[in-house]
Design an enzyme around this catalytic site. Structure first.
Site, short mmCIF file in Angstrom:
data_model
loop_
_atom_site.label_atom_id
_atom_site.label_comp_id
_atom_site.label_asym_id
_atom_site.label_seq_id
_atom_site.Cartn_x
_atom_site.Cartn_y
_atom_site.Cartn_z
N ASP A 208 -0.22 -3.95 -1.09
CA ASP A 208 1.22 -3.66 -1.12
C ASP A 208 1.56 -2.72 0.04
O ASP A 208 0.85 -1.76 0.31
CB ASP A 208 1.61 -3.03 -2.47
N ASN B 233 6.59 -7.36 -13.04
CA ASN B 233 8.00 -6.99 -13.23
C ASN B 233 8.83 -8.27 -13.31
O ASN B 233 8.65 -9.19 -12.52
CB ASN B 233 8.48 -6.13 -12.06
N VAL C 252 11.32 -8.90 -5.63
CA VAL C 252 11.03 -10.13 -4.87
C VAL C 252 10.94 -11.28 -5.88
O VAL C 252 10.08 -11.28 -6.76
CB VAL C 252 9.71 -10.02 -4.07
N HIS D 3 4.50 -12.29 -8.90
CA HIS D 3 3.35 -11.57 -8.34
C HIS D 3 2.84 -10.60 -9.38
O HIS D 3 3.59 -10.05 -10.16
CB HIS D 3 3.72 -10.83 -7.04
N HIS E 112 0.93 -7.13 -9.92
CA HIS E 112 0.53 -5.87 -9.29
C HIS E 112 -0.81 -5.43 -9.88
O HIS E 112 -1.01 -5.47 -11.10
CB HIS E 112 1.53 -4.75 -9.60
P1 AMP Z 1 8.47 -6.13 -7.45
O1 AMP Z 1 9.35 -4.91 -7.33
O2 AMP Z 1 7.68 -6.20 -8.72
O3 AMP Z 1 9.27 -7.39 -7.18
O4 AMP Z 1 7.38 -5.96 -6.33
C1 AMP Z 1 7.57 -6.32 -4.99
C2 AMP Z 1 6.50 -5.59 -4.23
O5 AMP Z 1 6.37 -6.19 -2.96
C3 AMP Z 1 6.82 -4.09 -3.98
O6 AMP Z 1 5.78 -3.31 -4.55
C4 AMP Z 1 6.87 -4.00 -2.47
O7 AMP Z 1 6.36 -2.79 -1.98
C5 AMP Z 1 6.03 -5.20 -2.04
N1 AMP Z 1 6.32 -5.71 -0.72
C6 AMP Z 1 7.53 -6.01 -0.20
N2 AMP Z 1 7.39 -6.49 1.04
C7 AMP Z 1 6.07 -6.49 1.31
C8 AMP Z 1 5.29 -6.87 2.45
N3 AMP Z 1 5.86 -7.34 3.56
N4 AMP Z 1 3.94 -6.74 2.38
C9 AMP Z 1 3.36 -6.25 1.25
N5 AMP Z 1 4.03 -5.88 0.16
C10 AMP Z 1 5.37 -6.00 0.19
#
Ligand code: AMP
Length: 112
Positions: A29, A85, A94, A98, A100
């Site tokens: 991340d 999430n 996003v 995914h 975590h």
């Molecule tokens: P969520 O809030 O559960 O949708 O998690 C999205 C995650 O994607 C967050 O922890 C962000 O820090 C991570 N994230 C967003 N853009 C990137 C990226 N380009 N590379 C790696 N992680 C990312």
């Protein structure tokens, strides 16, 4: 429009890749919330767990297996947390499923 994770899968934007196979990719991340913070992402776009279908069950099971494998390879022998999430209240940012994997510090309960 493709999500940021589709762009990472297609190598259109960079990421530190920890694992890749035909079903998923695991990356570090970019904004870590713990000393180890990885994301396990299916190559098939499933927007969120609430929208997963019966025939996604194998993919979802695979994500959890790989989450455990990443935790082992990151030496999270004292434990770790897996988080998904879902939607606005769940803190999803996003819209591409995914998992975590967080570790390397004591996690709190209940989560914020
Ligand atoms: P969520 O809030 O559960 O949708 O998690 C999205 C995650 O994607 C967050 O922890 C962000 O820090 C991570 N994230 C967003 N853009 C990137 C990226 N380009 N590379 C790696 N992680 C990312």
């Amino acid at each position: 429009m493709s999500t940021i994770f589709e762009k990472i899968i297609k190598r259109e934007i960079p990421a530190e890749i920890l694992h890749e196979d035909e079903i998923c990719i695991a990356i570090r991340d970019v904004n870590p919330q713990a000393p180890v913070h990885a994301l396990v992402i299916p190559k098939k776009v499933i927007s969120r767990i609430a929208n997963a279908r019966e025939d996604d069950s194998e993919t979802i099971g695979h994500l959890l297996l790989i989450a455990g494998k990443v935790a082992r390879s990151e030496k999270l022998d004292d434990g770790f947390r897996i988080v998904i999430n879902n939607g606005t209240d769940g803190g999803e940012t996003v819209p591409h499923l995914h998992v975590h994997v967080l570790g390397g510090r004591q996690m709190k309960w209940p989560p914020g």
